[in-house]
Enzyme design. Structure first.
Site, mmCIF file in Angstrom:
data_model
loop_
_atom_site.group_PDB
_atom_site.id
_atom_site.type_symbol
_atom_site.label_atom_id
_atom_site.label_comp_id
_atom_site.label_asym_id
_atom_site.label_seq_id
_atom_site.Cartn_x
_atom_site.Cartn_y
_atom_site.Cartn_z
ATOM 1 N N LEU A 84 0.823 -1.190 0.000
ATOM 2 C CA LEU A 84 0.000 0.000 0.000
ATOM 3 C C LEU A 84 0.861 1.244 0.000
ATOM 4 O O LEU A 84 1.957 1.263 0.559
ATOM 5 C CB LEU A 84 -0.994 0.035 1.173
ATOM 6 N N CYS A 85 0.337 2.267 -0.672
ATOM 7 C CA CYS A 85 1.069 3.531 -0.781
ATOM 8 C C CYS A 85 1.036 4.235 0.568
ATOM 9 O O CYS A 85 -0.030 4.526 1.110
ATOM 10 C CB CYS A 85 0.436 4.405 -1.861
ATOM 11 N N ASN A 86 2.233 4.505 1.081
ATOM 12 C CA ASN A 86 2.392 5.117 2.392
ATOM 13 C C ASN A 86 1.663 6.461 2.502
ATOM 14 O O ASN A 86 0.895 6.692 3.442
ATOM 15 C CB ASN A 86 3.905 5.295 2.635
ATOM 16 N N GLY A 105 -2.034 6.155 2.447
ATOM 17 C CA GLY A 105 -2.474 5.546 3.694
ATOM 18 C C GLY A 105 -2.521 6.551 4.826
ATOM 19 O O GLY A 105 -3.530 6.663 5.534
#
Lengths: 122, 133
Positions: B77-79, B82
């Site tokens: 997941l894209c930090n 998120g």
């Protein structure tokens, strides 16, 4: 028509300030470019508004990510295409806030887009 | 061998995410190698430990978990996306002990890996085909 170096296309179809989609696509564009894989950018539908000049996002208290488009040259992002039909439908003139935007009619726009290996749409 | 990468931009309560899960499962059973799934935009919510979907509705998160466990499918997941949506992996390192159980305080389901957009570049380059939901 296709340069092998440019294998990814980002298709923008959302207006610039009603959602975060344009900024999300821009972030992807800059990351691919920093890995020396500059993407091609396509603007269609309400997405064409992202290239129109004389907009001020600050009036809406929004960070003006459109200003970052002027850094495309630095990132070697050279292929920016806009759909002529979408511009005409919105009665917009070809006055863009960056240089080098290529206006394509619907069939050329579609053919160019199809020449890319990967398309992500926002 | 055919290699596939998948980008998920839809949240766990979206029917489009169910389509994506079905697609990935079909690909795996057709012996297509899925190099990774990248979660972006509202897609990152699929990784949340705190999302709770009524039990008579489709349990998206547990399906992702099963895919990860059975097929060792990498889920990134894209930090930035998120954190924007309240997902932090803080607390994942400092597991607090309650009785004999260790509790993971992270907001993020352990089947998922926190990554950056560089990971999207990576899996896009590994795959012959990238499909976005």
């Amino acid at each position: 028509m296709k340069d092998n170096q440019h294998e990814i296309a980002l298709l923008n179809s959302k207006a610039p300030f009603s959602s975060n989609a344009g900024k999300d696509a821009l972030d992807i564009a800059l990351v691919f470019a920093s890995f020396e894989q500059p993407p091609a950018l396509f603007f269609q539908g309400d997405g064409v508004h992202q290239l129109i000049s004389n907009q001020n996002a600050n009036l809406l208290s929004i960070k003006d990510y459109l200003k970052t488009f002027s850094a495309f040259e630095f990132y070697d992002i050279e292929e920016v295409f806009i759909c002529q039909t979408s511009l005409e439908e919105r009665n917009l003139a070809c006055q863009f806030h960056i240089d080098g935007v290529q206006v394509l009619n619907q069939s050329d726009f579609s053919a160019t887009l199809l020449s890319y290996r990967t398309v992500l749409r926002f | 061998m055919n290699k596939l990468a998948v980008v998920i931009t839809t949240p766990p309560y979206s029917n489009l995410t169910i389509t994506a899960l079905n697609y990935i499962e079909a690909a795996l059973s057709a012996n297509v190698a899925v190099v990774g799934v990248f979660f972006y935009q509202d897609g990152v919510l699929n990784a949340s430990n705190k999302v709770s979907i009524t039990s008579d509705e489709f349990q998206t998160v547990s399906r992702w978990q099963t895919l990860h466990q059975v097929h060792q499918l990498p889920l990134h997941l894209c930090n930035t996306a998120g954190e924007k949506r309240g997902l932090s992996d803080e607390g994942s390192d400092s597991e607090s002990k309650i009785g004999n159980n260790t509790e993971n305080n992270s907001d993020i389901n352990s089947a998922f890996t926190v990554s950056g957009l560089g990971e999207l570049v990576e899996i896009t380059n590994q795959a012959q085909r990238v499909v976005q939901f």
